[in-house]
Design an enzyme around this catalytic site. Structure first.
Site, PDB file in Angstrom:
ATOM      1  N   LEU A   1       0.817  -1.228   0.000  1.00 35.24           N
ATOM      2  CA  LEU A   1       0.000   0.000   0.000  1.00 35.24           C
ATOM      3  C   LEU A   1       0.851   1.280   0.000  1.00 35.24           C
ATOM      4  O   LEU A   1       1.642   1.507   0.913  1.00 35.24           O
ATOM      5  CB  LEU A   1      -0.928  -0.003   1.226  1.00 35.24           C
ATOM      6  CG  LEU A   1      -1.894   1.177   1.306  1.00 35.24           C
ATOM      7  CD1 LEU A   1      -2.855   1.185   0.135  1.00 35.24           C
ATOM      8  CD2 LEU A   1      -2.645   1.172   2.629  1.00 35.24           C
ATOM      9  N   ASP A   2       0.662   2.098  -1.025  1.00 30.20           N
ATOM     10  CA  ASP A   2       1.317   3.412  -1.123  1.00 30.20           C
ATOM     11  C   ASP A   2       2.840   3.333  -1.138  1.00 30.20           C
ATOM     12  O   ASP A   2       3.529   4.291  -0.793  1.00 30.20           O
ATOM     13  CB  ASP A   2       0.865   4.340   0.027  1.00 30.20           C
ATOM     14  CG  ASP A   2      -0.638   4.602  -0.024  1.00 30.20           C
ATOM     15  OD1 ASP A   2      -1.216   4.521  -1.121  1.00 30.20           O
ATOM     16  OD2 ASP A   2      -1.227   4.874   1.030  1.00 30.20           O
TER      17      ASP A   2
END
Lengths: 300, 300, 300, 300
Positions: free
Chosen positions: A243-244
């Site tokens: 994530l990210d």
């Protein structure tokens, strides 16, 4: 099709019919540029733009993007590919040869927020994003009317915790049956599964509403407010399994101060988000981004 | 004393001899401004600059900074304080009344890097930082010659893991015996003990070489390089007990790209660091920063 | 010589002993890159950095800058030049072959303001401006002590309306007898004669304290204040015969507002001026600037 | 009415029903703030935001903007005005008392370019520009469909050299009969007559596509290209009788380089223009701009 875009696209298609783009990455050693440019010369190609980058001597990698004009490019495309294959083999290159007049097929995923979508479609209608936006996919009906008014198909695929696998299956089928090359998460607000992401390496671009790696994950503006930062930012990045954490394509910031409420931060942030994403998308469509490890080389 | 600075300081001291600064924070309710400005009017004071800020209605806090010209300010200073005490009591204010012609006594802590120190001393010599820099403290001898050439006392206090408590004791004694009001960590690179920090709440300003909260802690440029960010930043903040978690005073960034080595990031970063710190220091010296929770209100 | 700079310069000199820079401009046509890179390959040179730019098809000009590593570059320098002469002839190139380890000889002209000089010398002492600053020339004695403390010769040449021709003659003699390659006007505040300027085409860089072409000529901050602009700027440009009309190298701005007095504009402006000039100077020293008509191509 | 905007406007109207804004300018002297805030206190008003600015002592002017919450503001509006009239008289103030829940009536003038119009309408639809856009006026039919699709009346008034006086008459009648408070020239590309302008002092805002005072007049991007600037800008300003010489409200810039064609400068510039204009318009609608001589004070 919007007539302004149509005219612009026709103009570009025509202007770029003989234009190719060569993207190369390999281990660095002397003679690469000589060999590649000699090869281009043999095809009477004129180099229009050329960028290269070598990493430090420790790993010694070489990256190159060349835009060139070559007589009868379309007709000789297969021949060119075959012929370059030999050049590439001798240097063990990863490479692509693209036609600059080809438009990638793009899908935009949105949720309820419209600013990034609006910016992309506005640039699209002006003919400034040279692509075919084949569909907009959303987990809400909110944007249907707007999207369809632009003549773009809108697909409503609701997502709940339970239906997520099923929803992703439907999304993947849409992407495949429409031969989508590029997926833009324009504030989609849903986390894609590992399976979805790994099927499209460096072909899914997300806009994160913070200056990564600050404020990874949910509610970045709320956390920026809490922390009392003096600048807020946005980050366009390719989506990976973490994530990210994917390769960063572009970032920018805007100044804020103590008087700005969370609502104000969001308002200011929207303007940064949309321009950062639009820049990242434009570069992707022009094959200006090479990914290396978890980083990007942007030949802008 | 540098004669340019001397002249400028004399000019300011003279110009500001009747200038006061009132800093107020309290619960918000109607009538505060009326009462304060009425009080100023009674002393024939003219408001030169006034800033106020109220937080949202949930907590309802009120902050104010007023700069005013009052005839015979110096002579009547005690009288003014006593008199304002009554105004303040009725609203349960936290408040300070400062003389704008007073110079805070400042100590600068450095390690080996000189860019922030240079920037501060250059601004100081131009008379743009209205303060008395009473000393530079360092755990290295590197800057002695430069500092002493400016006529500023230099104290070498080496720090090792073992001698740290002892070293801090020596530092604290220096600060106390010289009645230091403000400590600037101009790339000091040592973590101060909880004891040191809590003795000087909102009076120790640090420059962190990243855009906080990204890259808290050591080696931020190395980690920025690793992460492939497209902007690097710097953050001036007050030091609290938690590493790099204190109230942020100022931040700024500079654009970088894939070609920039760690060495280049550091070079570019130095320029951001020094200007961010210089702005933060100037605001502190002019009493423009109010701290509220873990945030700052900057009345710039 | 400052020992830090000395070490850095020795390191660079050593690291770059085999590094050359080729600067080319000519009419665009296919095969230029092929020919040049083939030539480099024949000398077993590895291209480290390469930039090129073609103007639109109307005039069709081609510009290139290549940095390369070539075994025994120093020893074979004459041979390389002779050999490249042939390549160049066939395309009617304007070209230069530079050794990256050579340092240009630089003279800095100043008046009374020291911020640009300070910034340049600070970067110089850190070894970040790879040059030999052979002298500082000034029409005032103000900076003598500072300059000489850095071990740099200082020449005081007063200038009045009457003595100007004579003063310029003295300056020109100094430049010639010291074989100066590059003159930096670091807020020199005197207009050079046409004769002086035309002798050093694209070798005299000035910092103008406005965002050109706004506020050409004298007192730009006063006029910016009068006009009520919301941004102030600075411009580094090569000096030509027409005042403030030479090719622009770099520009930047800073935000101001209605509260800023002329004095404040100057203070803020100094910070922009010095960083804009330092960037322009760095690019010049690294042969990154090509001049074309009255414009610059900056391969940064 | 767009339902999102409707909800937001209802929310704001309701939230701000008791909110007033006082705008004051007069000669500076002690006691103004005391008197004004005492007056507010008498009406049990709570100051929410307050900004003031005094010019230097040479002319000694005082400017103030206060936002306050006053019980029964709407009901007591006439009473408040009458009562403040007395306060104002004693200081010879120019002043206005505005209701923050009132929406100004706005007309937007456009030509063929849509980017500024799009940005304004997008902000309008989000409820972020608190105004009633009563009409769009254009000398071309190009934008009719788009404007009418938003439910906004579109008036086509063609302008030629010959019909200009007649066209302006028609425009002025439209403005008057619709009681328009504020005219936005969103790339209207026509010069308004002296008569038109002087009837609406500081009520006509234009966006000029350069960083004024550089490139006053026509074709700024072409001239910026010709001059080889490294930054391009945009300026929002009130329109006065002299072309592009009115009080500057806001400016911003974007970086460009030698590779950018005039077409690219325009593309990049559009993005700056639209955001600069949107900021200026927002400030105007919130009564944050005071005009003083040919300058603006922006209490943002």
């Amino acid at each position: 099709m919007n007539s302004y875009r149509q005219k612009k696209f026709e103009y570009v298609t025509n202007k770029y019919q003989n234009r190719g783009r060569l993207l190369i990455s390999c281990n660095d050693k002397p003679g690469i540029v000589a060999k590649v440019s000699q090869w281009l010369f043999e095809y009477k190609a004129n180099i229009v733009e050329s960028n290269q980058y070598s990493t430090s001597h420790t790993d010694g990698l070489f990256f190159m993007r060349i835009e060139f004009e070559c007589p009868d490019f379309q007709k000789r495309y297969s021949e060119l590919k075959e012929s370059f294959h030999e050049v590439a083999s001798s240097f063990k290159m990863d490479w692509q040869l693209q036609s600059a007049s080809n438009r990638k097929k793009t899908a935009i995923f949105v949720s309820k927020e419209d600013h990034c979508l609006q910016e992309l479609l506005w640039n699209y209608e002006r003919g400034e994003l040279y692509t075919d936006i084949a569909m907009v996919v959303s987990n809400h009906e909110t944007m249907r009317e707007f999207v369809e008014s632009k003549g773009i198909p809108f697909h409503y695929i609701p997502v709940t915790k339970e239906t997520k696998p099923e929803a992703e299956k439907a999304q993947l089928e849409l992407l495949e049956s429409n031969e989508i090359d590029f997926v833009i998460l324009a504030r989609y607000m849903q986390i894609l599964s590992s399976d979805f992401v790994t099927r499209h390496p460096n072909r899914v671009m997300n806009i994160h509403h913070s200056f990564l790696p600050a404020f990874v994950g949910a509610k970045p503006y709320e956390r920026a407010y809490e922390r009392g930062v003096k600048l807020i930012g946005a980050t366009a990045h390719y989506v990976t399994d973490e994530l990210d954490q994917g390769p960063i394509v572009e970032q920018d910031i805007e100044r804020v101060d103590h008087r700005d409420s969370i609502e104000e931060l969001k308002r200011i942030g929207r303007s940064v988000e949309k321009s950062v994403l639009a820049r990242g998308v434009k570069w992707h469509l022009e094959d200006r981004i090479l990914v290396y490890g978890n980083k990007t080389i942007v030949f802008d």
